[in-house]
Design a protein around this motif. Structure first.
Motif, PDB file in Angstrom:
ATOM      1  N   LEU A  65     -21.453 -35.981 -29.697  1.00  0.00           N
ATOM      2  CA  LEU A  65     -20.720 -35.289 -28.630  1.00  0.00           C
ATOM      3  C   LEU A  65     -20.453 -36.250 -27.486  1.00  0.00           C
ATOM      4  CD1 LEU A  65     -19.748 -32.647 -27.088  1.00  0.00           C
ATOM      5  CD2 LEU A  65     -22.102 -32.487 -26.244  1.00  0.00           C
ATOM      6  N   THR A  66     -19.219 -36.245 -26.997  1.00  0.00           N
ATOM      7  CA  THR A  66     -18.863 -37.016 -25.803  1.00  0.00           C
ATOM      8  C   THR A  66     -18.371 -36.058 -24.730  1.00  0.00           C
ATOM      9  OG1 THR A  66     -18.254 -38.972 -27.089  1.00  0.00           O
ATOM     10  CG2 THR A  66     -17.360 -38.811 -24.862  1.00  0.00           C
ATOM     11  N   VAL A  67     -18.889 -36.223 -23.526  1.00  0.00           N
ATOM     12  CA  VAL A  67     -18.467 -35.424 -22.372  1.00  0.00           C
ATOM     13  C   VAL A  67     -17.819 -36.384 -21.372  1.00  0.00           C
ATOM     14  CG1 VAL A  67     -19.185 -33.866 -20.520  1.00  0.00           C
ATOM     15  CG2 VAL A  67     -20.382 -33.818 -22.733  1.00  0.00           C
ATOM     16  N   VAL A  68     -16.556 -36.123 -21.032  1.00  0.00           N
ATOM     17  CA  VAL A  68     -15.820 -37.023 -20.131  1.00  0.00           C
ATOM     18  C   VAL A  68     -15.881 -36.471 -18.716  1.00  0.00           C
ATOM     19  CG1 VAL A  68     -13.657 -38.233 -19.731  1.00  0.00           C
ATOM     20  CG2 VAL A  68     -14.286 -37.556 -22.065  1.00  0.00           C
ATOM     21  N   GLY A  69     -16.399 -37.282 -17.786  1.00  0.00           N
ATOM     22  CA  GLY A  69     -16.562 -36.828 -16.417  1.00  0.00           C
ATOM     23  C   GLY A  69     -15.358 -37.028 -15.523  1.00  0.00           C
ATOM     24  N   PRO A  70     -14.865 -38.263 -15.323  1.00  0.00           N
ATOM     25  CA  PRO A  70     -13.838 -38.521 -14.304  1.00  0.00           C
ATOM     26  C   PRO A  70     -12.410 -38.317 -14.797  1.00  0.00           C
ATOM     27  CG  PRO A  70     -14.711 -40.582 -15.143  1.00  0.00           C
ATOM     28  CD  PRO A  70     -15.420 -39.481 -15.890  1.00  0.00           C
ATOM     29  N   GLU A  71     -11.497 -38.294 -13.839  1.00  0.00           N
ATOM     30  CA  GLU A  71     -10.103 -37.987 -14.137  1.00  0.00           C
ATOM     31  C   GLU A  71      -9.344 -39.148 -14.779  1.00  0.00           C
ATOM     32  OE1 GLU A  71     -10.418 -38.711  -9.583  1.00  0.00           O
ATOM     33  OE2 GLU A  71     -11.660 -37.970 -11.230  1.00  0.00           O
ATOM     34  N   GLN A  72      -9.688 -40.400 -14.436  1.00  0.00           N
ATOM     35  CA  GLN A  72      -8.892 -41.519 -14.926  1.00  0.00           C
ATOM     36  C   GLN A  72      -8.859 -41.618 -16.453  1.00  0.00           C
ATOM     37  OE1 GLN A  72     -11.129 -41.768 -12.461  1.00  0.00           O
ATOM     38  NE2 GLN A  72     -10.157 -42.708 -10.679  1.00  0.00           N
ATOM     39  N   PRO A  73     -10.004 -41.600 -17.152  1.00  0.00           N
ATOM     40  CA  PRO A  73      -9.918 -41.671 -18.613  1.00  0.00           C
ATOM     41  C   PRO A  73      -9.258 -40.458 -19.244  1.00  0.00           C
ATOM     42  CG  PRO A  73     -12.193 -41.382 -17.894  1.00  0.00           C
ATOM     43  CD  PRO A  73     -11.383 -41.667 -16.680  1.00  0.00           C
ATOM     44  N   LEU A  74      -9.379 -39.284 -18.607  1.00  0.00           N
ATOM     45  CA  LEU A  74      -8.695 -38.097 -19.121  1.00  0.00           C
ATOM     46  C   LEU A  74      -7.185 -38.287 -19.045  1.00  0.00           C
ATOM     47  CD1 LEU A  74     -10.920 -35.335 -17.486  1.00  0.00           C
ATOM     48  CD2 LEU A  74     -10.839 -35.927 -19.921  1.00  0.00           C
ATOM     49  N   ALA A  75      -6.711 -38.767 -17.889  1.00  0.00           N
ATOM     50  CA  ALA A  75      -5.276 -38.993 -17.721  1.00  0.00           C
ATOM     51  C   ALA A  75      -4.773 -40.094 -18.647  1.00  0.00           C
ATOM     52  CB  ALA A  75      -4.974 -39.357 -16.259  1.00  0.00           C
ATOM     53  N   ALA A  76      -5.679 -40.998 -19.045  1.00  0.00           N
ATOM     54  CA  ALA A  76      -5.296 -42.092 -19.942  1.00  0.00           C
ATOM     55  C   ALA A  76      -5.350 -41.698 -21.411  1.00  0.00           C
ATOM     56  CB  ALA A  76      -6.203 -43.296 -19.696  1.00  0.00           C
TER      57      ALA A  76
END
Length: 435
Positions: A65-76
């Motif tokens: 499982l990976t949980v993504v915290g910040p906005e930059q990698p999500l937007a990327a």
């Protein structure tokens, strides 16, 4: 079982700290992590930030499982990339993350789907933007269209402030970018919207694509100085629950804002999964309007929310990545939690870095005392110590039988922590205590 938390801030420290409490996990990794995650023996920092390299590492390590915290990698597009290679990941796709990464996209979406928000216009031409401000007057709100780490919003109380914000955000010289804004393709844009009166609250939910589970309510303090004075920041403290979000307002927010957003995204061909954060402005009559959307948990709201969560976060995340959030009921500590951000000298414009942090209690002592010091802008130093490395350095978070008690507890601990130039507000939680 191994899990990965992506990010380096206080939000990610809090998520990793909570995941590490699960007896089902053998390892919790944080990429790249910070000085606080390095000091916790249950966590391990992974110095990788490139999405492809991180995905290859996750596959090799058999991360479940990976949980993504910040906005930059999500937007990327980290979620798209990980899913395409068979990895279970919690967060929105690149298309869905536009709700945060583009203010223009978000406002147009809200207008199209009838979600209550402020009147607005979008501009890329400075002359037209200045003329609109002269026409509308002040106070007025100017927002950079791209990501700006929570600092791309100027609440201009005068025409001069508004015009200066336009000059900053639509500067013809790309090197002149004091807000650190990541502009979207096509160049710089701003959203100019009406100034809303009322009280702000953070309304955060989890979405699995079809089901929605609200988290505990919270409220943060954006301004740098006591009494909500000074410049906007990424957040100087927060507490949970937020008394302003009454059961009636909670129901309205779900009915008028959250559910129409999830359904609207689906109608637009974009299934939303991940955390959805609606920044609300609640007027005197109890009517909520949407100030903005974030596609991740807030920082510093995550810290008090995680302090109060009693349910195993790993179980919740498994349900959320399996379309089964409707089968999970979150259990909360009935006590309020409050977090005080300790920031570096010069924050938010020019924060100092490299100062030694002392006085942080041991993890064992903090656990016994219902307090936790979450690291954000820190890096590991020698002998189990940490150095400052960013604007918001720590978030001292405590539980208490009342908000006032949680406040006193957090400030007692913060007063014993030292790094050169440390600054923090002394009134976090004042609205809840006053009410």
């Amino acid at each position: 079982m191994k899990v990965l938390v992506v990010g380096s801030g206080g939000r990610e420290h809090a998520l990793a700290w909570k995941l590490a409490q699960s007896t089902k996990l053998q390892a919790v990794y944080v990429a790249p992590g910070n000085g606080g995650t390095a000091l916790d023996s249950r966590l391990e920092n992974i110095p990788i930030t490139d999405i492809k390299a991180l995905r290859e590492w996750a596959l090799a390590e058999k991360i479940v499982l990976t949980v993504v915290g910040p906005e930059q990698p999500l937007a990327a597009g980290i979620v798209d990339d990980f899913r395409a290679h068979g990895l279970r990941v919690f967060g929105p796709t690149k298309a869905a993350a536009q709700l945060e990464s583009s203010k223009a996209f978000s406002k147009a979406f809200m207008k199209r789907h009838g979600i209550p928000t402020a009147e607005y216009e979008t501009f890329s031409d400075p002359v037209a933007a200045h003329a609109y401000i002269d026409k509308k007057g002040a106070p007025i709100v100017v927002k950079a269209d791209g990501l700006a780490a929570g600092k791309g919003v100027v609440v201009a109380m005068s025409l001069q402030e508004a015009h200066e914000a336009i000059d900053f955000m639509l500067a013809p010289d790309a090197s002149f970018n004091p807000l650190g804004v990541t502009h979207n393709a096509g160049g710089a844009r701003v959203v100019i919207e009406e100034f809303l009166q009322g009280e702000e609250a953070s309304f955060i939910v989890m979405c699995d694509g079809k089901n929605v589970t609200p988290l505990a309510t919270s409220q943060d303090h954006k301004r740098l100085l006591d009494g909500d004075a000074g410049p906007n920041t990424g957040g100087m403290g927060a507490y949970s629950p937020a008394p302003v979000v009454t059961p009636q307002i909670h129901a309205r927010a779900m009915r008028e804002i959250i559910m129409p957003t999830i359904k609207g995204m689906e109608q637009d061909g974009i299934v939303f999964t991940g955390f959805l954060y609606a920044g609300l402005m609640i007027d005197a009559e109890g009517h909520p309007k949407t100030l903005e959307f974030n596609c991740r948990m807030g920082d510093p709201e995550t810290q008090p929310i995680m302090m109060r969560l009693k349910t195993d976060l790993y179980d919740v995340m498994l349900a959320a990545t399996s379309g089964q959030l409707d089968q999970v009921e979150l259990e909360w500590d009935t006590r309020p939690a409050l977090g005080v951000v300790m920031a570096a000298e010069g924050y938010p414009l020019n924060p100092r870095k490299g100062d030694l942090i002392t006085g942080v209690p041991s993890l064992e002592k903090m656990q016994e005392a219902d307090v936790m010091v979450f690291h954000a802008g820190t890096v590991p130093a020698a002998k189990g110590e940490a150095l400052t490395s960013g604007g918001r350095v720590l978030c001292v978070t405590a539980l208490g039988t009342t908000v006032k008690e949680a406040q006193k507890h957090a400030y007692d601990v913060a007063s014993k922590i030292h790094f050169d130039g440390a600054q923090y507000r002394t009134d976090i939680g004042y609205r809840a205590i006053k009410s």
